[in-house]
Design a protein around this motif. Structure first.
Motif, PDB file in Angstrom:
ATOM      1  N   LYS A 171       0.704  -1.288   0.007  1.00 51.73           N
ATOM      2  CA  LYS A 171      -0.133   0.173  -0.059  1.00 51.73           C
ATOM      3  C   LYS A 171       0.682   1.235  -0.019  1.00 51.73           C
ATOM      4  O   LYS A 171       0.301   2.227  -0.247  1.00 51.73           O
ATOM      5  N   GLY A 172       2.112   1.255   0.431  1.00 52.11           N
ATOM      6  CA  GLY A 172       2.994   2.328   0.322  1.00 52.11           C
ATOM      7  C   GLY A 172       2.803   3.257   1.528  1.00 52.11           C
ATOM      8  O   GLY A 172       3.312   4.317   1.451  1.00 52.11           O
ATOM      9  N   MET A 173       2.249   2.712   2.598  1.00 52.65           N
ATOM     10  CA  MET A 173       2.343   3.398   3.848  1.00 52.65           C
ATOM     11  C   MET A 173       3.400   3.585   4.463  1.00 52.65           C
ATOM     12  O   MET A 173       4.464   2.693   4.243  1.00 52.65           O
ATOM     13  N   SER A 174       3.676   4.436   5.445  1.00 48.97           N
ATOM     14  CA  SER A 174       4.836   4.646   6.057  1.00 48.97           C
ATOM     15  C   SER A 174       4.668   3.575   7.277  1.00 48.97           C
ATOM     16  O   SER A 174       3.555   3.045   7.573  1.00 48.97           O
ATOM     17  N   GLU A 175       5.652   2.942   7.820  1.00 46.37           N
ATOM     18  CA  GLU A 175       5.870   1.993   8.847  1.00 46.37           C
ATOM     19  C   GLU A 175       4.908   2.571   9.898  1.00 46.37           C
ATOM     20  O   GLU A 175       4.101   1.860  10.669  1.00 46.37           O
ATOM     21  N   ARG A 176       5.006   3.820  10.421  1.00 45.96           N
ATOM     22  CA  ARG A 176       4.504   4.395  11.533  1.00 45.96           C
ATOM     23  C   ARG A 176       2.945   4.520  11.234  1.00 45.96           C
ATOM     24  O   ARG A 176       2.066   4.217  12.211  1.00 45.96           O
ATOM     25  N   ASP A 177       2.458   4.800  10.084  1.00 44.16           N
ATOM     26  CA  ASP A 177       0.961   4.841   9.855  1.00 44.16           C
ATOM     27  C   ASP A 177       0.462   3.397   9.693  1.00 44.16           C
ATOM     28  O   ASP A 177      -0.847   3.223  10.040  1.00 44.16           O
TER      29      ASP A 177
ATOM     30  N   ASP B 104       2.542  -6.497  21.967  1.00 46.38           N
ATOM     31  CA  ASP B 104       3.591  -7.028  21.024  1.00 46.38           C
ATOM     32  C   ASP B 104       3.881  -6.453  19.763  1.00 46.38           C
ATOM     33  O   ASP B 104       5.011  -6.657  19.222  1.00 46.38           O
ATOM     34  N   LEU B 105       2.866  -5.920  18.985  1.00 46.45           N
ATOM     35  CA  LEU B 105       3.152  -4.986  17.783  1.00 46.45           C
ATOM     36  C   LEU B 105       4.104  -4.153  18.149  1.00 46.45           C
ATOM     37  O   LEU B 105       5.084  -3.775  17.215  1.00 46.45           O
ATOM     38  N   LEU B 106       3.931  -3.303  19.142  1.00 50.93           N
ATOM     39  CA  LEU B 106       4.635  -2.005  19.658  1.00 50.93           C
ATOM     40  C   LEU B 106       6.146  -2.583  19.803  1.00 50.93           C
ATOM     41  O   LEU B 106       7.469  -1.901  19.682  1.00 50.93           O
ATOM     42  N   ALA B 107       6.116  -3.776  20.530  1.00 52.72           N
ATOM     43  CA  ALA B 107       7.704  -4.382  20.855  1.00 52.72           C
ATOM     44  C   ALA B 107       8.353  -4.649  19.497  1.00 52.72           C
ATOM     45  O   ALA B 107       9.664  -4.617  19.480  1.00 52.72           O
ATOM     46  N   ARG B 108       7.306  -5.059  18.548  1.00 52.91           N
ATOM     47  CA  ARG B 108       8.181  -5.499  17.304  1.00 52.91           C
ATOM     48  C   ARG B 108       8.535  -4.390  16.314  1.00 52.91           C
ATOM     49  O   ARG B 108       9.379  -4.113  15.568  1.00 52.91           O
ATOM     50  N   TYR B 109       7.721  -3.148  16.480  1.00 49.12           N
ATOM     51  CA  TYR B 109       8.010  -1.812  15.754  1.00 49.12           C
ATOM     52  C   TYR B 109       8.201  -0.628  16.907  1.00 49.12           C
ATOM     53  O   TYR B 109       7.435   0.300  16.944  1.00 49.12           O
ATOM     54  N   PRO B 110       9.132  -0.869  17.542  1.00 52.84           N
ATOM     55  CA  PRO B 110       9.533   0.260  18.703  1.00 52.84           C
ATOM     56  C   PRO B 110       9.550   1.696  18.189  1.00 52.84           C
ATOM     57  O   PRO B 110       9.331   2.563  18.771  1.00 52.84           O
ATOM     58  N   GLY B 111      10.069   1.728  16.971  1.00 52.86           N
ATOM     59  CA  GLY B 111      10.300   3.156  16.108  1.00 52.86           C
ATOM     60  C   GLY B 111       8.823   3.836  15.882  1.00 52.86           C
ATOM     61  O   GLY B 111       8.626   5.146  15.636  1.00 52.86           O
TER      62      GLY B 111
END
Length: 179
Positions: free
Chosen positions: A129-135, A170-177
């Motif tokens: 989808k071309g989204m940013s990781e944060r979004d 869990d999701l935030l632990a995998r994507y801490p940034g």
């Protein structure tokens, strides 16, 4: 080919439940997302089938090459998060049974698969989808918060899932940034 896809899709869907024109457009959008995901990961096309509404707490499910979508999801603001999650099950080959597992082991494996699918959904939203990781992470968290709100109002925990707060952690632990 694209002109052929939409009419064929309507025939598959119309056999399960009747759709408004707006719902039909959403199904076409979902199928295009599924097709783009399959192409990106070099996999076979996954079919989208719309099912009648249920009260089982299941918005969608992936089984043996097909993606089944509860008709109620077509009006949901969380539709693409749910679709990405189910496409993640497809990409991760989660329809394969857990061999020789006890009931406890099976349930634990299923919970782990759901956590994996959440994380892979973020990847799919970014790559396809071309989204940013944060979004993408925020989209998944918003969906999980919606599931938590539904449970707080008496809705069911979707089978195989941990409580939404645990899945968010869990999701935030995998994507801490992406906090």
């Amino acid at each position: 080919m694209r002109g052929f896809l939409a009419p064929a899709l309507v025939l598959v869907v119309a056999g399960c439940t009747s759709l408004t024109p707006q719902q039909h457009d959403r199904v076409v959008e979902v199928q295009q997302f599924a097709d783009a995901t399959a192409a990106y990961y070099k996999m076979f096309r996954v079919g989208v089938v719309v099912e009648p509404a249920t009260n089982l707490g299941i918005g969608a499910r992936y089984r043996q090459g097909n993606f089944y979508l509860n008709v109620r999801m077509l009006g949901s603001r969380n539709l693409m998060a749910v679709v990405a999650h189910e496409l993640a099950h497809y990409v991760l080959s989660h329809d394969m049974p857990v061999a020789g597992a006890s009931t406890t082991e099976f349930l634990r494996a299923q919970e782990f698969r759901e956590l994996e699918a959440n994380a892979k959904a973020v990847e799919i939203l970014v790559r396809v989808k071309g989204m940013s990781e944060r979004d993408a992470v925020q989209m998944m968290i918003n969906h999980l918060r919606g599931a938590q709100s539904l449970q707080e109002r008496g809705g069911a925990l979707a089978p195989g899932h941990r409580p939404p707060a645990e899945e968010i952690a869990d999701l935030l632990a995998r994507y801490p940034g992406s906090r």
